[in-house]
Scaffold this motif. Structure first.
Motif, short mmCIF file in Angstrom:
data_model
loop_
_atom_site.label_atom_id
_atom_site.label_comp_id
_atom_site.label_asym_id
_atom_site.label_seq_id
_atom_site.Cartn_x
_atom_site.Cartn_y
_atom_site.Cartn_z
N GLY A 201 0.84 -1.18 0.00
CA GLY A 201 0.00 0.00 0.00
C GLY A 201 0.88 1.25 0.00
N CYS A 202 0.42 2.32 -0.61
CA CYS A 202 1.25 3.53 -0.69
C CYS A 202 1.49 4.13 0.69
N ASN A 203 0.46 4.16 1.54
CA ASN A 203 0.65 4.63 2.90
C ASN A 203 1.59 3.71 3.68
N ALA A 204 1.42 2.41 3.45
CA ALA A 204 2.25 1.43 4.14
C ALA A 204 3.72 1.57 3.76
N GLY B 88 5.26 4.75 5.58
CA GLY B 88 5.60 4.53 6.97
C GLY B 88 6.77 3.58 7.16
N GLN B 89 6.86 2.58 6.30
CA GLN B 89 7.93 1.60 6.46
C GLN B 89 9.30 2.16 6.08
N TYR B 90 9.36 3.02 5.08
CA TYR B 90 10.66 3.61 4.74
C TYR B 90 11.21 4.39 5.93
N ALA B 91 10.34 5.02 6.69
CA ALA B 91 10.79 5.78 7.85
C ALA B 91 11.12 4.90 9.04
N GLY C 266 -2.84 -3.24 8.66
CA GLY C 266 -2.52 -4.66 8.59
C GLY C 266 -1.09 -4.89 8.14
N GLU C 267 -0.62 -4.07 7.20
CA GLU C 267 0.76 -4.18 6.74
C GLU C 267 1.74 -3.68 7.79
N PHE C 268 1.40 -2.57 8.46
CA PHE C 268 2.27 -2.10 9.55
C PHE C 268 2.39 -3.17 10.63
#
Length: 342
Positions: free
Chosen positions: A148-151, A154-157, A213-215
């Motif tokens: 997901g684009c939002n996911a 957040g994950q890159y950070a 869910g991805e986070f």
């Protein structure tokens, strides 16, 4: 060598973005384009900005031939890809841009998307498609599930910070501002210009957004324990872009150092000098992600700000980056378009 690719769902925003990027790729040619309501039309009719390209006409998926096709980009709506991918030839590799294969646990999928997974056997072979963290697995995969684009934002950070244990795990706050193209191209009353412009609003607040869910999946896997973040997205009157402001407990210099070390060899993730913050206007239309870190007046707190284009690095650019890894092409091929400014 030239690889032949088909784009399913080419009449949507991510499909059009894929075509725009692949058009500059010297080793991939577009062999087929599918659409539902736009079937029978030329791509240049649906997206006039692509009319200069020599492209096949849009057809329904059932009328598309996969003979000689090496890879399929599946840019279909959620809950559609499962059945479609299950019917594809076994020798065709797939990059799925929908949510259908992102969550490894079928029960988690049902919990977040409200229906049972219809292709659990395929789910077992799907590789999570955040290239910078999973390129070794992506290299040999038949099916890669785009994030997901939002996911992704957040994950890159946060992934390097959780991996290096430089932040607390129980008080992470993710605040995202996202452009309207992330909602797709379907007509929706709330996305009309008169309804959306000149304002901004939070949505899916209180822990209801599906990208949680991805986070949960990725952060908990890395930490070796359950990690649950507080996450609120906001819709802003912009076409493209995501700006994430992420609040963490930890030493800001250590946070910046961990991000700098993690992305030192990465072409498309740029960590800015300490104290400098990114903007969506500096990554627009590109496959680049910019990260910045600042200290806080409260001791032991830091703020990480991340910017990327939801249609490119957050979706279609990520998909092409994954395809390059899968096909053995140089990873950045077709992805070095400079951001569009102003």
């Amino acid at each position: 060598m030239t690889y032949r690719a088909a784009v399913l769902g080419a009449s949507g925003y991510t499909g059009a973005e894929l075509v725009r990027l692949i058009a500059t790729h010297p080793e991939i040619e577009i062999a087929g384009l599918s659409a539902d309501r736009k079937a029978g039309m030329a791509m240049g009719q649906v997206f006039p900005h692509l009319r200069h390209l020599d492209l096949p006409d849009l057809v329904k998926i059932e009328d598309l031939s996969f003979e000689g096709v090496d890879l399929v980009f599946c840019a279909l709506p959620h809950a559609t890809s499962q059945a479609v991918i299950a019917e594809l030839p076994d020798d065709v590799r797939v990059v799925d841009l929908s949510a259908d294969f992102r969550l490894r646990d079928p029960e988690a999928y049902e919990r977040w998307y409200g229906k049972p997974h219809s292709a659990p056997e395929l789910q077992k072979e799907a590789v999570y498609g955040l290239t910078e963290f999973y390129r070794d697995e992506i290299k040999g995969a038949r099916l890669v599930a785009g994030t997901g684009c939002n996911a992704a934002t957040g994950q890159y950070a946060l992934v390097p910070l959780i991996r290096e244990a430089v932040i607390g795990l129980d008080d992470i706050i993710i605040d995202l501002k996202t452009g309207v193209s992330g909602a797709g191209r379907s007509l929706k009353e709330g996305l009309l210009h008169a309804e959306l412009s000149e304002g901004a609003h939070a949505y899916s607040a209180g822990g209801t957004h599906r990208h949680l869910g991805e986070f949960d999946q990725e952060f908990s896997r890395i930490a070796g324990r359950e990690v649950r973040v507080q996450f609120t997205p906001h819709l802003i009157p912009a076409n493209r872009g995501i700006l994430g402001t992420i609040y963490v407990s930890g030493d800001a210099a250590a946070v910046h150092g961990a991000l700098s070390a993690a992305y030192a060899g990465e072409e498309f993730v740029v960590v800015l000098p300490f104290g400098e913050l990114p903007s969506t206007r500096h990554v627009r239309g590109s496959n680049y992600c910019h990260l910045g870190v600042v200290d806080d007046r409260i001791p032991g707190r830091a703020t990480v700000v991340v910017a990327l284009d939801n249609l490119t690095k957050g979706s279609s650019g990520q998909a092409l980056q994954n395809a390059n890894v899968m096909l053995g092409c140089e990873e950045g091929t077709g992805l070095r378009l400079a951001p569009v400014f102003p």
